[in-house]
Design a protein around this motif. Sequence first.
Motif: not given
Length: 421
Positions: A356, A358, A363, A365, A389
């Motif tokens: 992930s 994060s 912050s 994503v 992302d």
Amino acid sequence: MKKSTASLAQCVILLAICLPSANAQGVEKSFAAFTSCTGSFFKAMEAEAVAWRAHTGIASNAGVSWIKTADRSATSGNVAELKGKPVVAGVTLTHYLDESSNLGAGGLYYYWGFKAEGTVERVAEQLKPLIFHSSRLRKDKDVFVRTEVKASDGRWTAVATQSGSAPGFLSTERAFLIEPDADIPNTVKVLCSLQGDITAEVLLSTRPDISSSDHPKRLNPNLFEETAPNDQAQNAILAAIAGKPDWKPKFKRVTYDTTYKLVEIVSSEDGLVNVKESYSRFKVQRQMAAGLLQLKSRMNTNQAVNVTDQLTVELPPNFDISQTLKFKQTSNYQPLAIDSQPMTYGLTCEVNSTISASKIFASLVGDAVLFNCIDDESKKSDGKAFLRDLGIFIEYTPETLTLLLTTVPAKPKYRRFDVER
């Protein structure tokens, strides 16, 4: 009254004895001025031009004189032989050399001085009474050296600079050195050097023998924007990312900072990104794809842009473990320096895992695909994370355990990560 033949003969003998002695003193006096590595050497050459003309060709202008060489930028034309081999402090001088080179990002280099017979240790010891600030002369491996750095107020400050490292355009350095001549046995070079960010103002005060037409040009602050990328390289990148939305930016602007740099990335409509990196002492601009494939770059202290002119790219079909990304590029500086050589760089990056995003910064994503990248030439490895992302690579090596079972923190540490969609 008519002088006797004996008196005339005595005068001739005295002239024969005194003139060489005066010439030797003039050469030695101006050599002592040379060791300061300042413009005073060329003024002393003017005052002692008669003494030097007994050994080599001399040119003069505007109150200074210098020993003529064919071409300081050519290795075959930057040396002048000294006839009669003048002797200073018991050291025999054989040649004068005047050399300059442009190392691109490594900075500008100017060398001038003499070749002398003997070993480094013997020459250094015998010349010591003539050497300016000889107490600061230090041994660095097989070289004796005295170094200074130009401070922000314009003064030269005594600093023991690190050997073997190019200052680039980060500083202006001056050195007096006595080093072995790699080409001629039992010969040393006694040299002055200027290196790094060498401006016209520095040359005017230190090398008044160099014509203003040969002075380095002032930095053009808009050179990066005015230098176009290479068509072949740009087309290779655009073809590689065509129809692959993962590899195109999904933001307007990204700004982040780590413990050692501040980065701003701005996307463009063609799928490329413009990157600005700010470090403590310099800044870098880049035009790239995905924050990894570079079309051009420029350090703000450099007088040229590094432009990729050949590029091959292989993007992975997906982000499964062991999938690879490969690229290899050749680049040159524009405008091209006389002694500039093409530079090659390539990476092979393999997918290790997906985490992930994060975990890198709270912050963020989406997924972060972790790659291990190996430099094709040095074989050194480095960690990178592809933020799906956003469509960009960032530096990232996850936490690992050492053999002593102590945790090594992830690097670099991101202190801020702002995204403008």
